[in-house]
Design an enzyme around this catalytic site. Structure first.
Site, PDB file in Angstrom:
ATOM      1  N   PHE A 110      15.592 -10.183 -14.321  1.00 14.79           N
ATOM      2  CA  PHE A 110      15.704  -8.733 -14.175  1.00 14.79           C
ATOM      3  C   PHE A 110      15.070  -8.037 -15.381  1.00 14.79           C
ATOM      4  O   PHE A 110      15.342  -8.374 -16.526  1.00 14.79           O
ATOM      5  CB  PHE A 110      17.187  -8.336 -14.054  1.00 14.79           C
ATOM      6  CG  PHE A 110      17.378  -6.851 -13.947  1.00 14.79           C
ATOM      7  CD1 PHE A 110      16.878  -6.152 -12.848  1.00 14.79           C
ATOM      8  CD2 PHE A 110      18.022  -6.145 -14.952  1.00 14.79           C
ATOM      9  CE1 PHE A 110      17.032  -4.775 -12.762  1.00 14.79           C
ATOM     10  CE2 PHE A 110      18.178  -4.768 -14.861  1.00 14.79           C
ATOM     11  CZ  PHE A 110      17.676  -4.081 -13.766  1.00 14.79           C
ATOM     12  N   GLN A 111      14.205  -7.087 -15.099  1.00 17.54           N
ATOM     13  CA  GLN A 111      13.490  -6.310 -16.126  1.00 17.54           C
ATOM     14  C   GLN A 111      12.681  -7.185 -17.079  1.00 17.54           C
ATOM     15  O   GLN A 111      12.593  -6.913 -18.273  1.00 17.54           O
ATOM     16  CB  GLN A 111      14.444  -5.393 -16.889  1.00 17.54           C
ATOM     17  CG  GLN A 111      15.024  -4.327 -15.959  1.00 17.54           C
ATOM     18  CD  GLN A 111      15.695  -3.180 -16.683  1.00 17.54           C
ATOM     19  OE1 GLN A 111      16.289  -3.372 -17.742  1.00 17.54           O
ATOM     20  NE2 GLN A 111      15.606  -1.995 -16.098  1.00 17.54           N
ATOM     21  N   MET A 467     -12.682  19.602 -16.634  1.00 21.26           N
ATOM     22  CA  MET A 467     -13.815  18.789 -17.073  1.00 21.26           C
ATOM     23  C   MET A 467     -14.433  18.019 -15.909  1.00 21.26           C
ATOM     24  O   MET A 467     -15.650  17.873 -15.819  1.00 21.26           O
ATOM     25  CB  MET A 467     -13.375  17.822 -18.182  1.00 21.26           C
ATOM     26  CG  MET A 467     -14.508  17.059 -18.805  1.00 21.26           C
ATOM     27  SD  MET A 467     -15.793  18.160 -19.454  1.00 21.26           S
ATOM     28  CE  MET A 467     -15.309  18.273 -21.170  1.00 21.26           C
TER      29      MET A 467
HETATM   30  C1  TPP Z   1      -4.700   9.887 -17.726  1.00 16.54           C
HETATM   31  C2  TPP Z   1      -6.018  10.430 -17.312  1.00 16.54           C
HETATM   32  N1  TPP Z   1      -6.346  10.559 -16.014  1.00 16.54           N
HETATM   33  C3  TPP Z   1      -7.545  11.059 -15.651  1.00 16.54           C
HETATM   34  C4  TPP Z   1      -8.455  11.438 -16.592  1.00 16.54           C
HETATM   35  C5  TPP Z   1      -9.827  11.967 -16.187  1.00 16.54           C
HETATM   36  N2  TPP Z   1      -9.975  13.358 -16.655  1.00 16.54           N
HETATM   37  C6  TPP Z   1     -10.636  13.689 -17.785  1.00 16.54           C
HETATM   38  S1  TPP Z   1     -10.601  15.326 -18.127  1.00 16.54           S
HETATM   39  C7  TPP Z   1      -9.757  15.649 -16.726  1.00 16.54           C
HETATM   40  C8  TPP Z   1      -9.359  17.052 -16.362  1.00 16.54           C
HETATM   41  C9  TPP Z   1      -8.344  17.634 -17.264  1.00 16.54           C
HETATM   42  O1  TPP Z   1      -7.829  18.811 -16.682  1.00 16.54           O
HETATM   43  P1  TPP Z   1      -6.919  19.784 -17.515  1.00 16.54           P
HETATM   44  O2  TPP Z   1      -5.830  19.034 -18.170  1.00 16.54           O
HETATM   45  O3  TPP Z   1      -6.505  20.931 -16.678  1.00 16.54           O
HETATM   46  O4  TPP Z   1      -7.918  20.255 -18.689  1.00 16.54           O
HETATM   47  P2  TPP Z   1      -9.262  21.147 -18.540  1.00 16.54           P
HETATM   48  O5  TPP Z   1     -10.418  20.208 -18.447  1.00 16.54           O
HETATM   49  O6  TPP Z   1      -9.112  21.988 -17.321  1.00 16.54           O
HETATM   50  O7  TPP Z   1      -9.306  21.943 -19.801  1.00 16.54           O
HETATM   51  C10 TPP Z   1      -9.496  14.463 -16.010  1.00 16.54           C
HETATM   52  C11 TPP Z   1      -8.799  14.397 -14.711  1.00 16.54           C
HETATM   53  C12 TPP Z   1      -8.077  11.261 -17.943  1.00 16.54           C
HETATM   54  N3  TPP Z   1      -8.904  11.558 -18.939  1.00 16.54           N
HETATM   55  N4  TPP Z   1      -6.872  10.793 -18.270  1.00 16.54           N
END
Ligand code: TPP
Ligand code: MG
Length: 575
Positions: A110-111, A467
């Site tokens: 377990f765990q 992004m």
């Molecule tokens: C844990 C994780 N999942 C997915 C990504 C891919 N990713 C890079 S930037 C981004 C968008 C981030 O969106 P937000 O937090 O709203 O910031 P913004 O770019 O809009 O300023 C994603 C999905 C990542 N870097 N980390």
């Protein structure tokens, strides 16, 4: 003493001030030993990922190792992202995980999770303690390995029965590891070769990474730059190692670096890489990166040398020690024309953004930089807001900028900033997240409120995974695929946790809100900035490409460019 008591006493011997953790069955005995431990503060996080990020934030802001304690199985696996993040960004943390009893290991108990196996490729080292008599020495070694050489995460797995066994407590004074001896002093012959290259340079550039901050070498770096009149560009992790109000500063380089720093690297004849690792977000196409330059690389990690880009003069050693030696061998250079060219580039291709009533994230960051004068610790998440923060804050002090660079971990900002608050009470701490990333670890609001941390929590809300949306817009013909993201009412969410919240929807309200948050020191305050939805980060060198493909800020033009910079580029003799 029992293993649990030895654990507690060992942490005291390591001068640990704070442990970020979460209890469970496999560590219940260890937690019992914490009850009477008044010298060490235990912070009960709301998710083990939050504990590892908090430890990272604490470590980066203080220079001391961050410590985590979690239970076996899911407790341990929840730390994996934080451990990988610390590994990529060379952050010293020590993670203690509970484990099932020795005789149950391998039984699908377990765990049970093979956390040593799972984390082997993302730790500097991992230990499974098999005998209580090894415990104190193992803990000593774990802290030693995490904090020396190129720092990084170390995991210590603590089987339940071992922690219940007894032995006499004796904490070793020093560590001797036959296969691990980090080099501190740089080889003098190599230092002289580097000095010769520098002394013959006409267009030198210092390319500076997080190693300068980790080794506390900002003073030595400045001495070198000013002595040889050399322009300086920093990586994302190097921000703060060289003051951006110094005329030699060119800001960040790389994918979203300044136009002029990337140009300067392209045209330099000697590139001096200091505590940086030629990451692909910096170099783009490695074959074209500073292609005509002789390259010097100072790094404490021998495996970082010529890993991505072949260098002419490698120097393995501690950055601070190597720079102070190098400074004795270099002469002042005649770089007036070179600096003038860069100055002209700066004027013609500045970082800039559209202004108007709509709130711009860039404006929020710029104002925060102005209002604090750089005297703040800013912890960002990952995405557009992260790059805008890097570009517009105006970094002056080492350890003022904390972010996930190597792994690019969304959700890091809130827990990491929380960790910073436990180590640094001297400066305001600001967490900046996107609306996406904030939702990944927002549970730590409870920990922050409970501990009355005076954290300023900025959520840059563009309604998008900004992004990724930017890449889809620019490189996938604006076919948006699952990048629009909704969220809660962030102000109400904050209030539900007992944290006051503000929403800003007009540019004219930005400064007032920032000042209000900075003045609020009775616990945290959240400010949601509702920003322009489809704004992009520029300049941008598309992934794997070169400066020739660099997209400059488009000409909505608060300060139009006139194309003459191109002529300067052409007239500069290369090579
Ligand atoms: C844990 C994780 N999942 C997915 C990504 C891919 N990713 C890079 S930037 C981004 C968008 C981030 O969106 P937000 O937090 O709203 O910031 P913004 O770019 O809009 O300023 C994603 C999905 C990542 N870097 N980390
Ligand atoms: Mg967003």
């Amino acid at each position: 003493m029992t293993g649990s008591e030895i654990f507690a006493r060992s942490l005291i011997a390591e001068n640990v001030e704070v442990v970020f953790g979460y209890p469970g069955g496999a560590v219940i005995g260890v937690y019992d030993a914490l009850v009477d431990l008044s010298d060490i503060k235990h912070v009960l996080v709301r998710h083990e990922q939050g504990a590892t990020h908090a430890a990272e934030g604490y470590a980066k802001a203080t220079g001391k190792p961050g410590v985590v304690l979690v239970t076996s199985g899911p407790g341990a696996t929840n730390t994996v992202t934080g451990i990988a993040d610390a590994y990529m960004d060379s952050i010293p943390i020590v993670v203690f995980s509970g484990q099932v009893a020795l005789k149950l290991i391998g039984n699908d108990a377990f765990q049970e999770a093979d956390i040593v196996g799972i984390t082997r490729p993302i730790t500097k080292h991992s230990f499974l303690v098999r005998d209580v008599r090894e415990l104190a020495r193992t803990i000593k070694e774990a802290f030693f390995i995490a904090t020396t050489g190129r720092p990084g995460p170390v995991l210590v797995d603590l089987p339940k029965d071992v922690m219940a066994q007894k032995t006499t407590f004796e904490y070793p004074e020093s560590v001797e590891l036959r296969s691990y001896k980090p080099v501190v002093e740089g080889h003098i012959k190599q230092i002289k070769r580097a000095a010769d290259l520098i002394n013959g340079a006409k267009r030198p550039v210092l390319y500076v990474g997080g190693g300068v901050i980790q080794s506390n070498a900002a003073r030595e770096l400045r001495e070198l730059a000013e002595k040889i009149h050399c322009p300086v560009t920093t990586t994302l992790h190097g921000l703060g190692s060289f003051p951006e109000n110094n005329p030699l500063a060119m800001g960040m380089l790389g994918m979203h670096g300044t136009w002029y720093s990337n140009m300067a690297v392209d045209y330099c004849d000697v590139l001096i890489a200091v505590g940086a690792r030629f990451d692909d977000r910096v170099t783009g196409n490695v074959d074209a990166f500073a292609a005509e330059a002789k390259k010097i690389h100072i790094d404490i990690d021998p495996s970082a040398i010529s890993k991505n880009v072949r260098v002419d003069v490698p120097i393995v050693g501690d950055v601070k020690t190597v720079l102070s030696a190098l400074n004795r061998h270099v002469h002042p250079l005649e770089t007036k024309d070179w600096l003038q060219t860069i100055q002209q580039w700066k004027q013609e291709h500045p970082l800039r953004y559209e202004t108007g009533d709509a709130v711009r994230a860039q404006y929020v960051i710029q104002k925060l930089g102005e209002v604090t004068g750089g005297n703040a610790i800013v912890v960002t998440d990952v995405g557009q807001h992260q790059m805008w923060t890097a570009q517009f804050f105006n970094w002056i002090y080492p350890r003022s900028h904390i972010t996930s660079g190597g792994l690019g971990t969304m959700g890091v900002s809130l827990p990491a900033a929380m960790g910073v608050c436990f180590g640094r009470k001297d400066l305001p701490v600001v967490s900046i997240s996107g609306d996406g990333g904030f939702q990944m670890n927002s549970q730590e609001m409870a920990t922050i409120v409970e501990n009355k941390l005076p954290l300023k929590i900025f959520v840059i809300n563009n309604g998008f995974l900004g992004m990724v949306r930017q890449w889809q817009e620019l490189f996938w013909r604006r076919r948006y695929s699952h990048v629009e993201i909704s969220g809660p009412d962030f102000v109400k969410l904050a209030e539900a946790y007992g944290c006051p919240g503000l929403r800003v929807q007009h540019s004219s309200d930005v400064e007032h809100a920032i000042r209000k948050a900075l003045a609020h020191n009775d616990g945290p305050m959240l400010v949601e900035f509702a920003v322009a939805q489809e704004d992009n980060v520029y300049p941008m060198i598309p992934a794997g490409q070169t400066v020739k493909e660099m997209l400059d800020v488009p000409d909505f033009a608060t300060q139009p460019t006139n194309g003459s910079a191109q002529k300067v580029v052409m007239s500069l003799a290369k090579g």
